[in-house]
Design a protein around this motif. Structure first.
Motif, PDB file in Angstrom:
ATOM      1  N   LEU B  61       5.572 -27.759   0.418  1.00 52.88           N
ATOM      2  CA  LEU B  61       7.016 -27.518   0.278  1.00 52.88           C
ATOM      3  C   LEU B  61       7.276 -26.699  -0.969  1.00 52.88           C
ATOM      4  CD1 LEU B  61       8.324 -31.133   1.051  1.00 52.88           C
ATOM      5  CD2 LEU B  61       8.665 -29.118   2.496  1.00 52.88           C
ATOM      6  N   ARG B  62       8.295 -25.882  -0.947  1.00 53.07           N
ATOM      7  CA  ARG B  62       8.679 -25.140  -2.150  1.00 53.07           C
ATOM      8  C   ARG B  62       8.853 -26.128  -3.313  1.00 53.07           C
ATOM      9  NH1 ARG B  62      13.694 -21.799  -1.568  1.00 53.07           N
ATOM     10  NH2 ARG B  62      12.681 -20.967   0.310  1.00 53.07           N
ATOM     11  N   GLY B  63       8.389 -25.691  -4.490  1.00 51.82           N
ATOM     12  CA  GLY B  63       8.446 -26.570  -5.656  1.00 51.82           C
ATOM     13  C   GLY B  63       7.239 -27.487  -5.778  1.00 51.82           C
ATOM     14  N   ALA B  75      18.150 -23.737  -4.501  1.00 45.07           N
ATOM     15  CA  ALA B  75      17.046 -23.229  -3.680  1.00 45.07           C
ATOM     16  C   ALA B  75      16.420 -24.315  -2.829  1.00 45.07           C
ATOM     17  CB  ALA B  75      15.985 -22.601  -4.575  1.00 45.07           C
ATOM     18  N   TYR B  76      16.878 -25.577  -2.994  1.00 47.35           N
ATOM     19  CA  TYR B  76      16.200 -26.701  -2.371  1.00 47.35           C
ATOM     20  C   TYR B  76      17.053 -27.481  -1.384  1.00 47.35           C
ATOM     21  CZ  TYR B  76      12.608 -25.870  -5.870  1.00 47.35           C
ATOM     22  OH  TYR B  76      11.621 -25.308  -6.633  1.00 47.35           O
ATOM     23  N   ARG B  77      18.018 -26.817  -0.771  1.00 48.42           N
ATOM     24  CA  ARG B  77      18.810 -27.521   0.226  1.00 48.42           C
ATOM     25  C   ARG B  77      17.945 -27.885   1.420  1.00 48.42           C
ATOM     26  NH1 ARG B  77      24.260 -26.587  -0.990  1.00 48.42           N
ATOM     27  NH2 ARG B  77      24.727 -28.142   0.591  1.00 48.42           N
ATOM     28  N   LEU B  78      18.306 -28.967   2.073  1.00 50.31           N
ATOM     29  CA  LEU B  78      17.524 -29.450   3.216  1.00 50.31           C
ATOM     30  C   LEU B  78      17.423 -28.386   4.307  1.00 50.31           C
ATOM     31  CD1 LEU B  78      16.075 -32.067   3.896  1.00 50.31           C
ATOM     32  CD2 LEU B  78      18.163 -32.869   5.012  1.00 50.31           C
ATOM     33  N   THR B  79      18.498 -27.643   4.526  1.00 51.02           N
ATOM     34  CA  THR B  79      18.458 -26.593   5.549  1.00 51.02           C
ATOM     35  C   THR B  79      17.433 -25.521   5.173  1.00 51.02           C
ATOM     36  OG1 THR B  79      20.282 -25.438   4.486  1.00 51.02           O
ATOM     37  CG2 THR B  79      20.839 -26.887   6.293  1.00 51.02           C
ATOM     38  N   THR B  80      17.280 -25.238   3.890  1.00 47.51           N
ATOM     39  CA  THR B  80      16.303 -24.246   3.447  1.00 47.51           C
ATOM     40  C   THR B  80      14.886 -24.744   3.703  1.00 47.51           C
ATOM     41  OG1 THR B  80      17.852 -23.588   1.713  1.00 47.51           O
ATOM     42  CG2 THR B  80      15.564 -22.822   1.494  1.00 47.51           C
ATOM     43  N   LEU B  81      14.648 -26.027   3.411  1.00 44.51           N
ATOM     44  CA  LEU B  81      13.321 -26.585   3.658  1.00 44.51           C
ATOM     45  C   LEU B  81      12.990 -26.537   5.154  1.00 44.51           C
ATOM     46  CD1 LEU B  81      13.491 -29.758   1.367  1.00 44.51           C
ATOM     47  CD2 LEU B  81      12.653 -27.485   0.794  1.00 44.51           C
ATOM     48  N   ALA B  82      13.990 -26.820   5.979  1.00 45.78           N
ATOM     49  CA  ALA B  82      13.778 -26.753   7.430  1.00 45.78           C
ATOM     50  C   ALA B  82      13.478 -25.315   7.856  1.00 45.78           C
ATOM     51  CB  ALA B  82      15.009 -27.287   8.168  1.00 45.78           C
ATOM     52  N   ASP B  83      14.210 -24.371   7.293  1.00 44.17           N
ATOM     53  CA  ASP B  83      13.956 -22.954   7.606  1.00 44.17           C
ATOM     54  C   ASP B  83      12.561 -22.544   7.171  1.00 44.17           C
ATOM     55  OD1 ASP B  83      17.354 -21.733   6.922  1.00 44.17           O
ATOM     56  OD2 ASP B  83      16.432 -22.573   8.733  1.00 44.17           O
ATOM     57  N   ARG B 137      16.755 -41.848  -7.464  1.00 44.46           N
ATOM     58  CA  ARG B 137      15.474 -42.459  -7.111  1.00 44.46           C
ATOM     59  C   ARG B 137      14.346 -41.428  -7.189  1.00 44.46           C
ATOM     60  NH1 ARG B 137      13.867 -46.864  -2.926  1.00 44.46           N
ATOM     61  NH2 ARG B 137      16.037 -46.814  -2.289  1.00 44.46           N
ATOM     62  N   LEU B 138      14.656 -40.193  -6.768  1.00 44.00           N
ATOM     63  CA  LEU B 138      13.634 -39.142  -6.845  1.00 44.00           C
ATOM     64  C   LEU B 138      13.309 -38.842  -8.301  1.00 44.00           C
ATOM     65  CD1 LEU B 138      14.779 -36.650  -4.044  1.00 44.00           C
ATOM     66  CD2 LEU B 138      13.065 -38.445  -3.914  1.00 44.00           C
ATOM     67  N   GLN B 139      14.334 -38.790  -9.145  1.00 45.10           N
ATOM     68  CA  GLN B 139      14.098 -38.539 -10.575  1.00 45.10           C
ATOM     69  C   GLN B 139      13.245 -39.669 -11.154  1.00 45.10           C
ATOM     70  OE1 GLN B 139      14.905 -35.724 -11.803  1.00 45.10           O
ATOM     71  NE2 GLN B 139      16.931 -35.024 -11.155  1.00 45.10           N
ATOM     72  N   ALA B 140      13.537 -40.902 -10.739  1.00 48.33           N
ATOM     73  CA  ALA B 140      12.780 -42.054 -11.252  1.00 48.33           C
ATOM     74  C   ALA B 140      11.320 -41.963 -10.823  1.00 48.33           C
ATOM     75  CB  ALA B 140      13.400 -43.356 -10.760  1.00 48.33           C
ATOM     76  N   MET B 141      11.098 -41.469  -9.598  1.00 50.45           N
ATOM     77  CA  MET B 141       9.715 -41.282  -9.122  1.00 50.45           C
ATOM     78  C   MET B 141       8.963 -40.336 -10.035  1.00 50.45           C
ATOM     79  SD  MET B 141       9.092 -40.679  -5.067  1.00 50.45           S
ATOM     80  CE  MET B 141       7.415 -40.079  -5.235  1.00 50.45           C
ATOM     81  N   LEU B 142       9.615 -39.245 -10.430  1.00 48.87           N
ATOM     82  CA  LEU B 142       8.971 -38.283 -11.323  1.00 48.87           C
ATOM     83  C   LEU B 142       8.623 -38.943 -12.649  1.00 48.87           C
ATOM     84  CD1 LEU B 142      11.061 -35.025 -10.727  1.00 48.87           C
ATOM     85  CD2 LEU B 142       8.838 -35.634  -9.795  1.00 48.87           C
ATOM     86  N   PHE B 155      14.350 -29.654  -7.408  1.00 51.42           N
ATOM     87  CA  PHE B 155      14.185 -30.071  -6.006  1.00 51.42           C
ATOM     88  C   PHE B 155      14.937 -31.375  -5.765  1.00 51.42           C
ATOM     89  CE2 PHE B 155      11.430 -29.747  -2.163  1.00 51.42           C
ATOM     90  CZ  PHE B 155      11.723 -30.970  -1.596  1.00 51.42           C
ATOM     91  N   ALA B 156      14.737 -32.349  -6.653  1.00 50.79           N
ATOM     92  CA  ALA B 156      15.367 -33.664  -6.484  1.00 50.79           C
ATOM     93  C   ALA B 156      16.882 -33.522  -6.402  1.00 50.79           C
ATOM     94  CB  ALA B 156      14.972 -34.584  -7.636  1.00 50.79           C
ATOM     95  N   THR B 157      17.441 -32.665  -7.247  1.00 44.19           N
ATOM     96  CA  THR B 157      18.882 -32.451  -7.248  1.00 44.19           C
ATOM     97  C   THR B 157      19.333 -31.736  -5.982  1.00 44.19           C
ATOM     98  OG1 THR B 157      18.841 -32.280  -9.655  1.00 44.19           O
ATOM     99  CG2 THR B 157      20.804 -31.435  -8.538  1.00 44.19           C
ATOM    100  N   GLY B 158      18.637 -30.649  -5.665  1.00 42.35           N
ATOM    101  CA  GLY B 158      19.040 -29.808  -4.528  1.00 42.35           C
ATOM    102  C   GLY B 158      18.969 -30.532  -3.189  1.00 42.35           C
ATOM    103  N   VAL B 159      17.876 -31.268  -2.976  1.00 41.25           N
ATOM    104  CA  VAL B 159      17.683 -31.874  -1.658  1.00 41.25           C
ATOM    105  C   VAL B 159      18.630 -33.048  -1.450  1.00 41.25           C
ATOM    106  CG1 VAL B 159      15.938 -33.660  -2.126  1.00 41.25           C
ATOM    107  CG2 VAL B 159      15.848 -32.323  -0.014  1.00 41.25           C
ATOM    108  N   SER B 160      19.118 -33.615  -2.542  1.00 40.43           N
ATOM    109  CA  SER B 160      20.024 -34.759  -2.425  1.00 40.43           C
ATOM    110  C   SER B 160      21.473 -34.325  -2.233  1.00 40.43           C
ATOM    111  CB  SER B 160      19.925 -35.640  -3.680  1.00 40.43           C
ATOM    112  OG  SER B 160      18.583 -36.017  -3.903  1.00 40.43           O
ATOM    113  N   ALA B 161      21.723 -33.031  -2.214  1.00 41.66           N
ATOM    114  CA  ALA B 161      23.099 -32.544  -2.150  1.00 41.66           C
ATOM    115  C   ALA B 161      23.727 -32.735  -0.775  1.00 41.66           C
ATOM    116  CB  ALA B 161      23.161 -31.065  -2.536  1.00 41.66           C
ATOM    117  N   ASP B 162      22.887 -32.755   0.262  1.00 44.34           N
ATOM    118  CA  ASP B 162      23.429 -32.880   1.619  1.00 44.34           C
ATOM    119  C   ASP B 162      23.415 -34.322   2.054  1.00 44.34           C
ATOM    120  OD1 ASP B 162      21.596 -29.992   2.008  1.00 44.34           O
ATOM    121  OD2 ASP B 162      23.770 -30.051   2.284  1.00 44.34           O
TER     122      ASP B 162
END
Lengths: 107, 228
Positions: B61-63, B75-83, B137-142, B155-162
């Motif tokens: 995955l990007r990142g 750059a890390y929206r879920l739709t972008t990852l799917a694309d 939770r993603l930030q805590a994982m890091l 990534f954690a911020t972007g993917v959680s936006a949707d």
């Protein structure tokens, strides 16, 4: 019958040990090199370790949940005597009448 | 066969391919803060999948891993990852593919099932349930993993936006959810499987971190692939 033992290999990233998750073989199994051997877990991730040799499994050094250090014995295989490894049986001898030089088995 | 693919915004994605060239593609997508080698190869997935005649295609995955890592959360929206995933499928010439995901990789698979279901032969989703993990939770994982990486934070911020959303059911393709019984992130997977018209398998005693090597998980996926 002789034996050959293998340690928990270096797992990289400065890891010093791993926890046994699940053995994928049992004593008596005949397996091939690179067959799945055991699942282990480290602080970083879970890994599936492949078998280091083809042969018959003799001993699994630790149950599920056991923590094994990198370098400590992980698994022992039976080997035919002709391919004896470093860990083998020492032949017994009567006390020699004169000094005899014993040769070390070839690995 | 490419070993990287350039996404629409120029982000380079590393691709690993294994197995028979003409095998049906299984697209393997790893979880957050992991990568294809850790999540799939080191976890022993190559042999069961390729021995069964499938072509394993994994991309970072990007990142993550050896892929480019932009530092802009946008750059890390879920739709972008799917694309990105669909771009990889195009590059390897797969009209349709089996999806094999873990954790976030499963979430991306659900997004593809929502937007481009015609590209999927089956869904095999490990370590997920209906809800995305929130950014905290993603930030805590890091933090737990000691990974202070700008791309991963973005990534954690972007993917959680949707807001998380499930595809409409029935999906019409074999759908399998698998999670450890002690996996807090994937709690509720049984309900999600039911909503999607799929099956749910729980791995006794396994956690989010150690479910990935489970033989029972692999066997269940192989069976689901074969039922497509």
């Amino acid at each position: 019958m002789a034996e050959k033992s293998f340690p928990l290999p270096d797992l990289g990233e400065g890891l010093i040990d791993a926890t046994i998750l699940e053995w994928l073989v049992k004593p008596g199994d005949r397996i091939e090199r690179n067959d799945p051997l055991v699942e282990v877990e480290t602080t970083k991730s879970a890994l599936e370790l492949p078998s280091p040799m083809s042969g018959v499994v003799k001993t699994l050094h630790g149950e599920s949940g056991a923590v094994i250090k990198v370098g400590d014995p992980l698994v022992t295989f039976e080997t035919p005597d002709a391919e004896a490894g470093i860990v083998g049986t020492v032949p017994t001898q009567e006390a020699p009448k004169r000094r005899v030089r014993l040769s070390v088995p070839e690995d | 066969m490419p070993d990287s693919v350039i996404a629409a915004d120029g982000t380079r994605l590393r691709v690993i391919e294994r197995g028979p060239a003409k095998g049906a593609v299984v697209l393997a997508v790893h979880g957050f803060a992991s990568n294809s080698e850790l999540n799939w190869l080191n976890a022993g997935w190559e042999r069961p999948i390729t021995d069964a005649g499938y072509r394993l295609v994994a991309f970072d995955l990007r990142g993550h891993g050896a892929s480019d890592g932009p530092v802009d959360p946008a750059a890390y929206r879920l739709t972008t990852l799917a694309d990105d995933a669909l771009q990889v499928l195009d590059a390897v010439g797969a009209d349709r593919a089996h999806w094999l995901g873990y954790s976030l990789g499963s979430r991306v698979g659900l997004q593809v099932a929502r937007k481009a279901p015609e590209r999927l032969r089956s869904l095999n989703l490990g370590g997920t349930s209906a809800a995305d993990p929130p950014v905290e939770r993603l930030q805590a994982m890091l933090d737990d993993l000691g990974l202070d990486d700008e791309a991963l934070r973005a990534f954690a911020t972007g993917v959680s936006a949707d807001a998380p959303a499930l595809p409409d059911a029935p999906l019409g393709i074999p759908t399998l959810l698998v999670a450890g019984s002690d996996d807090a992130v994937a709690a509720g997977g049984g309900r999600t499987a039911e909503r999607l018209g799929g099956r749910y398998i729980e791995l006794p005693g396994r956690t989010h971190a150690n479910a990935i090597t489970s033989r029972a998980f692999k066997d269940a996926v192989l069976e689901n692939l074969g039922s497509a």
